[in-house]
Design an enzyme around this catalytic site. Structure first.
Site, mmCIF file in Angstrom:
data_model
loop_
_atom_site.group_PDB
_atom_site.id
_atom_site.type_symbol
_atom_site.label_atom_id
_atom_site.label_comp_id
_atom_site.label_asym_id
_atom_site.label_seq_id
_atom_site.Cartn_x
_atom_site.Cartn_y
_atom_site.Cartn_z
ATOM 1 C CB CYS A 1 55.364 19.613 35.914
ATOM 2 S SG CYS A 1 54.999 17.965 35.252
ATOM 3 C CG HIS B 1 55.390 19.562 31.202
ATOM 4 N ND1 HIS B 1 56.136 19.518 32.364
ATOM 5 C CD2 HIS B 1 55.330 20.873 30.841
ATOM 6 C CE1 HIS B 1 56.516 20.749 32.687
ATOM 7 N NE2 HIS B 1 56.035 21.581 31.787
#
Length: 689
Positions: free
Chosen positions: A44, A614
């Site tokens: 990510c 994230h």
């Protein structure tokens, strides 16, 4: 949400291509640039950096129009033989073709791992670190300078700043000339002053992005539990504001303001798994205490002064244990299990006997331990038995052996606060200690090791070790007289829940902090050419020339010798009209104001902590002006008021004159970006996962 294809098939039923795009077919037509990137496993961070870079208009147009093919530098020893540029170009073309909901950046990931071993595997990395590598790699692969000539660097030597700056930029362009330099490179002025001789060194250095610090508070909120000597009072939960670089003594002083108890009468301990993980000295640093630690501060008597008319108290760590029957072929073995919160108990030195200690502990436990009527009947026996069953007193041992310290010992390594150490013990070892068992006592006492797992009488240990006592309960007695609910109870002080929240920080404050004078650290001194030695010089950075697209990296990750943390401070940044005119020191003359004003075009977000997290992206589409939220292969339209958050990590700003230059020609179907950022998504405008 999944949408069925016209042929009746479901997209998820088709295997994804590992070499590039998830093929939807030529009949699919979405908005160019509104394309997700599949997460290959903790990638990510890469997806976020790529989405930000993909939404820089002039760079994307450069690749979409194939201008990069004329400028590929395959012979540059610092480059990657054009492979990074070609892999990125292929990715941009797929994302902006409008034929894919999402693509699989497998080839690009492979190329990055090949040329940058730090990105091998599928661990989570920093999006800004990947962005830095990618910008450098693209620059070297597309560097228009094929043969680099020798450039002599000259010091300012009192020359005007404009002359020195122009010379520095020309020298930089002789070695570095690419679309990356045209788009992202700026120039700042660096001023170093020697504290010894006053020598001033001025240089002008190029930059590709600004890493700006966040204003860091020098205070820290710590949560602790205060245990009073008064057995009727439940432990109190407190939130204390202390200096980040303070000591244990500062923690005690802060608590004293809430409780009225003198700091000299406090001992600080880290409690873990029903035992003392560590008992702190007052001079130890607070940085050794983590936010997740369970810190207990105990009130002790403080009578540790030595004098003719004073008596000393010994502070004993006390554990609670319960006898539990264990499986044994004879059925006679009993195990011991720790439970509850341990105690630090002050015991007068002249009452150091097992019997006296029993009644002192019974008093300290009286809030949640019921005292039976038959125990009161034996209180009168204490004086009679004390002479027979007392603990060994210092200097009164029958022999001179000091193989094991007496109960009252608290040596220099004990962790007890300075000022209350026990005397050196010359008493016999534990094998000579009387092991009394009162038949009608609620519990028995035993000297144990620091973990509370083994009796000290069974083996020799360091004679300077802290003495620990265990209260051993029979299961039936514990069930009848020990109230577990009351023992675990505590109250919250008024300070809990009323701590001031972190005030938001303006982006301009971070830029001001970036341009503030700082003193170089001792580990990174500056070599003064006049003094001929390394000096802790003062350094100041000033912005001289800004690029077309300015990347601002917020330094949220703080690393020091003792601690590592992520700063979750909310940084408020403008979406439009970020004005740098007050920060650029280059004479502005009559230049257009738009040369110093910037509009936001993309944000890389980081959610989570240091070791996990994230990454996502907010980006403004260059064709429609609509903002979108990119979360790996998911893409959603958003409004401007959703962009600002504590997760903002890397900001991309575009200069306003560049935005106007790139605006579509009059009569174009697409509205200008500057007027469409707030427009709601149109019906059928995009197809999302």
């Amino acid at each position: 949400m999944e949408t069925r294809n016209k042929d009746g098939a479901w997209p998820s039923a088709r295997p994804q291509a590992t070499s590039g795009a998830s093929e939807e077919g030529e009949d699919f037509q979405g908005q160019p640039g509104i394309c997700g990137l599949t997460n290959l496993g903790n990638t990510c961070f890469m997806n976020s950096a790529l989405q930000c870079l993909s939404n820089v208009p002039q760079l994307t147009e450069y690749f979409l129009q194939n201008r990069y093919l004329e400028e590929l530098n395959l012979s540059n020893p610092l480059g990657m033989k054009g492979e990074i540029a070609e892999a990125y170009a292929d990715l941009v073309k797929q994302a902006w073709s409008g034929h894919h909901r999402s693509i699989v950046p497998y080839v690009f990931k492979t190329k990055v791992s090949h040329f940058a071993s730090q990105f091998l595997g599928y661990q989570l990395h920093d999006s800004q670190e990947l962005l830095s590598f990618l910008l450098d790699g693209l620059h070297e692969d597309l560097n228009r300078v094929k043969k680099k000539e020798y450039v002599k660097l000259c010091d300012a030597a009192g020359r005007p700043d404009q002359e020195v700056a122009q010379e520095a930029w020309q020298n930089h362009k002789r070695w570095n000339d690419s679309v990356i330099v045209d788009t992202f490179h700026g120039l700042f002025k660096s001023t170093l002053v020697c504290p010894e001789c006053g020598n001033v060194s001025v240089t002008f250095d190029p930059f590709c992005y600004l890493s700006v610090p966040l204003p860091v508070s020098h205070k820290r909120v710590m949560e602790i539990f205060f245990v009073s000597m008064d057995p009727r009072r439940k432990p109190e939960q407190h939130q204390l504001l202390v200096p980040k670089k303070g000591k244990i003594s500062d923690l005690c002083v802060a608590l004293a303001k809430h409780t009225g108890v003198s700091p000299e009468r406090m001992m600080v301990a880290d409690v873990f798994s029903h035992r003392f993980y560590k008992i702190y000295q007052v001079e130890e640093s607070l940085s050794s205490i983590l936010d997740r630690d369970d810190i207990f501060i105990y009130e002790v008597s403080g009578r540790a002064a030595r004098g003719e008319n004073s008596r000393e108290d010994v502070v004993l760590p006390v554990y609670l244990r319960e006898r539990t029957p264990a499986r044994d072929y004879k059925g006679s073995y009993y195990g011991l299990m720790l439970f509850g919160h341990p105690l630090l108990v002050s015991v007068p030195r002249d009452r150091l006997s097992w019997d006296a200690l029993y009644h002192i502990l019974l008093y300290r436990l009286s809030r949640y331990v019921t005292r039976p009527s038959w125990d009161d009947e034996e209180d009168g026996d204490e004086k009679d038995l004390e002479g027979k069953d007392s603990l060994p007193q210092p200097g009164h041992g029958s022999g001179g052996s000091s193989q094991d310290p007496g109960l009252e010992q608290a040596g220099s390594s004990s962790g007890v606060v300075s000022g209350s150490p026990g005397p050196v013990d010359t008493s016999p070892g534990p094998s000579h200690w009387p092991q009394r068992v009162r038949h009608k006592h609620l519990f028995t006492l035993q000297r144990v090791n620091s973990n509370g797992t083994s009796d000290r009488s069974t083996f020799n240990e360091d004679t300077q070790a802290q003495p620990y006592i265990a209260i051993d309960w029979e299961p039936e007695m514990k069930k009848r007289y020990y109230d577990e609910v009351e023992a675990e109870g505590y109250v919250k002080h008024n300070c809990v829940g009323y701590m001031l929240k972190k005030a938001p920080v303006q982006l301009q404050e971070c830029i001001e902090l970036f341009t503030t004078v700082e003193t170089l650290e001792k580990e990174n001194p500056w070599y003064c050419p006049t003094c001929k030695q390394h000096q802790p010089a003062t350094k100041k950075l000033d912005l001289w020339m800004l690029p077309e697209t300015l990347i601002i990296h917020l330094k949220r990750f703080s690393y020091t010798t003792f601690s590592r943390e992520k700063l979750d401070t909310l940084v408020e940044f403008p979406i439009r009209d970020l004005d740098f005119s007050e920060f650029v020191i280059k004479p502005q003359d009559n230049l257009a104001p738009e040369l110093y004003k910037y509009d936001l075009i993309a944000v890389s977000n980081h959610y989570g902590g240091l070791r996990d997290g994230h990454y996502t992206t907010f980006a403004c589409n260059k064709d429609s002006g609509q903002w979108h939220y990119f979360d790996d292969n998911s893409v959603l339209p958003v409004t401007e008021n959703q962009i600002e958050s504590k997760a903002a990590y890397v900001l991309f700003y575009q200069r306003q004159d560049v935005a106007r230059r790139l605006q579509p020609q009059a009569g174009s179907l697409n509205p200008p970006a500057s007027s469409a950022c707030d427009a709601p998504p149109k019906s059928g405008f995009m197809d999302v996962n």
